[in-house]
Design an enzyme around this catalytic site. Structure first.
Site, PDB file in Angstrom:
ATOM      1  N   ARG A  23       0.826  -1.210   0.000  1.00  0.00           N
ATOM      2  CA  ARG A  23       0.000   0.000   0.000  1.00  0.00           C
ATOM      3  C   ARG A  23       0.863   1.264   0.000  1.00  0.00           C
ATOM      4  O   ARG A  23       0.524   2.258  -0.651  1.00  0.00           O
ATOM      5  CB  ARG A  23      -0.923  -0.018   1.217  1.00  0.00           C
ATOM      6  CG  ARG A  23      -1.947   1.117   1.263  1.00  0.00           C
ATOM      7  CD  ARG A  23      -2.995   0.822   2.333  1.00  0.00           C
ATOM      8  NE  ARG A  23      -4.030   1.846   2.368  1.00  0.00           N
ATOM      9  CZ  ARG A  23      -4.049   2.859   3.244  1.00  0.00           C
ATOM     10  NH1 ARG A  23      -3.085   2.964   4.148  1.00  0.00           N
ATOM     11  NH2 ARG A  23      -5.031   3.728   3.230  1.00  0.00           N
TER      12      ARG A  23
ATOM     13  N   HIS B  48       0.532   4.392  -2.639  1.00  0.00           N
ATOM     14  CA  HIS B  48       0.295   5.768  -2.198  1.00  0.00           C
ATOM     15  C   HIS B  48       1.463   6.685  -2.535  1.00  0.00           C
ATOM     16  O   HIS B  48       1.276   7.898  -2.681  1.00  0.00           O
ATOM     17  CB  HIS B  48      -0.005   5.794  -0.700  1.00  0.00           C
ATOM     18  CG  HIS B  48      -1.398   5.343  -0.377  1.00  0.00           C
ATOM     19  ND1 HIS B  48      -2.111   5.823   0.707  1.00  0.00           N
ATOM     20  CD2 HIS B  48      -2.224   4.466  -0.994  1.00  0.00           C
ATOM     21  CE1 HIS B  48      -3.313   5.251   0.735  1.00  0.00           C
ATOM     22  NE2 HIS B  48      -3.390   4.415  -0.286  1.00  0.00           N
TER      23      HIS B  48
ATOM     24  N   ASN C  65      -3.590   8.788   4.355  1.00  0.00           N
ATOM     25  CA  ASN C  65      -2.464   8.157   5.057  1.00  0.00           C
ATOM     26  C   ASN C  65      -2.529   8.272   6.572  1.00  0.00           C
ATOM     27  O   ASN C  65      -1.978   7.428   7.290  1.00  0.00           O
ATOM     28  CB  ASN C  65      -1.148   8.785   4.579  1.00  0.00           C
ATOM     29  CG  ASN C  65      -0.917   8.599   3.094  1.00  0.00           C
ATOM     30  OD1 ASN C  65      -1.215   7.547   2.543  1.00  0.00           O
ATOM     31  ND2 ASN C  65      -0.383   9.623   2.438  1.00  0.00           N
TER      32      ASN C  65
ATOM     33  N   HIS D  90      -6.075  -5.738  -2.889  1.00  0.00           N
ATOM     34  CA  HIS D  90      -6.934  -5.841  -1.711  1.00  0.00           C
ATOM     35  C   HIS D  90      -7.255  -7.290  -1.351  1.00  0.00           C
ATOM     36  O   HIS D  90      -8.082  -7.542  -0.467  1.00  0.00           O
ATOM     37  CB  HIS D  90      -8.230  -5.053  -1.924  1.00  0.00           C
ATOM     38  CG  HIS D  90      -8.067  -3.588  -1.741  1.00  0.00           C
ATOM     39  ND1 HIS D  90      -9.106  -2.691  -1.866  1.00  0.00           N
ATOM     40  CD2 HIS D  90      -6.976  -2.841  -1.463  1.00  0.00           C
ATOM     41  CE1 HIS D  90      -8.670  -1.465  -1.655  1.00  0.00           C
ATOM     42  NE2 HIS D  90      -7.370  -1.525  -1.417  1.00  0.00           N
TER      43      HIS D  90
END
Length: 320
Positions: free
Chosen positions: A62, A66, A94, A193
């Site tokens: 992740r 990001h 975040n 995911h």
């Protein structure tokens, strides 16, 4: 012997090319001469981190997402705030959510031991994301390298560029296309995911208010996520309740069963163009792995700093 000599010549040729340009292209062999122990150093630290907490694999993956979605894959997400600098860690996507920074610190320290001052934090994060997927049973790929680290960060861009869990299908497509990623890339990358967890605040509205959700699944999730905002906000639930620590295609099987945890997840199977791709991946794990790898490589190419741009940070949390 011939193979080793060929590799050596290739490394020398690559090094000559890099010295002759200020904007070198990314390549898996970028550090073959300058840091031959790089991949082993990263792999060993990721193995240790995932062995301590298997959720960490998803957290590292992740971080890479990001980072890349905010002005490119440049390590800007890793920068700490200072009295005179505002980074991306406290941006809405975040804050109280992004984690694993201490693992990247440990990987950086291990890499510095074998080749100090050579490898960027942006590249370390890219390799760590790949190794995290592999440690959880997912596919491997050759990570393209040669990125340099950003000198700046953008909290504002982090707030607007990373799609929230409330996104509909059109908004997801738009967010990914803004990064040069196709709708097919978006569906494949969403399969990340299949590992990890989400906070109650991310899925509360879905499990109480939406009708496109399996009733038993909703009730199961409601047990750990009270309806009232502020109560249990940080309680966690697996994004894939079937195999939350195994990188597989159950994420898509869950969508077919109307058991996507996030609103944005279930949007991939909501009567739109992506339905057929979701159904393909739910029945063909090889197709998912192939497309996920291709999309990860493509995402890693988003606006890298190369040549004389940026720097090689000594500490991933601050500029030199």
């Amino acid at each position: 012997m011939a193979s080793s000599f060929t590799k050596f010549v290739a490394c020398l040729t690559l090094l000559a090319l890099l010295l002759g340009t200020s904007s070198a292209q990314l390549t898996p062999d970028f550090y073959c001469d300058s840091c031959p122990g790089l991949l082993d150093a990263v792999r060993n630290q990721i193995k240790l981190a995932v062995a301590r907490e298997n959720r960490m694999g998803a957290s590292i993956l992740r971080l890479f997402f990001h980072d890349c979605f905010v002005n490119g894959c440049d390590g800007s997400l890793l920068l700490d705030d200072t009295p005179t600098f505002v980074g991306e860690k406290r941006a809405a996507p975040n804050l109280n959510s992004a984690r694993g920074f201490e693992v990247i610190d440990a990987v950086k320290a291990a890499v510095e031991e074998v080749c100090p001052g050579v490898v960027s934090c942006a590249d370390i994060l890219a390799i760590s994301a790949r190794d995290s997927v592999v440690e959880l049973g997912g596919p491997s790929w050759n990570v393209k390298l040669g990125r340099r680290d950003a000198l700046t960060a953008s909290q504002a861009a982090a707030n607007t560029s990373i799609p929230p869990p409330t996104s509909n299908l059109d908004q997801l497509v738009s967010s990914f296309q803004a990064q040069g990623l196709s709708a097919q890339d978006m569906v494949a990358l969403s399969g990340g995911h299949t590992i990890g967890q989400a906070r109650c605040t991310s899925f509360r509205s879905r499990i109480y208010n939406e009708t496109t959700i399996d009733g038993f699944f909703a009730a199961t999730r409601q047990a750990g996520c009270p309806r009232t905002a502020g109560s249990g906000d940080n309680n966690l639930a697996p994004l894939d309740m079937q195999s939350p620590t195994c990188f597989d295609n159950y994420y898509y099987k869950n969508l077919v069963a109307r058991r996507g945890l996030l609103h944005s997840d279930q949007q991939l199977l909501s009567g739109g163009f992506s339905d057929s791709q979701v159904r393909l991946y739910s029945g063909d794990s090889d197709a998912f792995s192939r497309d996920f790898v291709a999309a990860m490589i493509k995402m890693g190419d988003i606006k890298p700093l190369t040549g004389n741009n940026g720097e090689i940070r000594k500490n991933c949390r601050r500029v030199n």
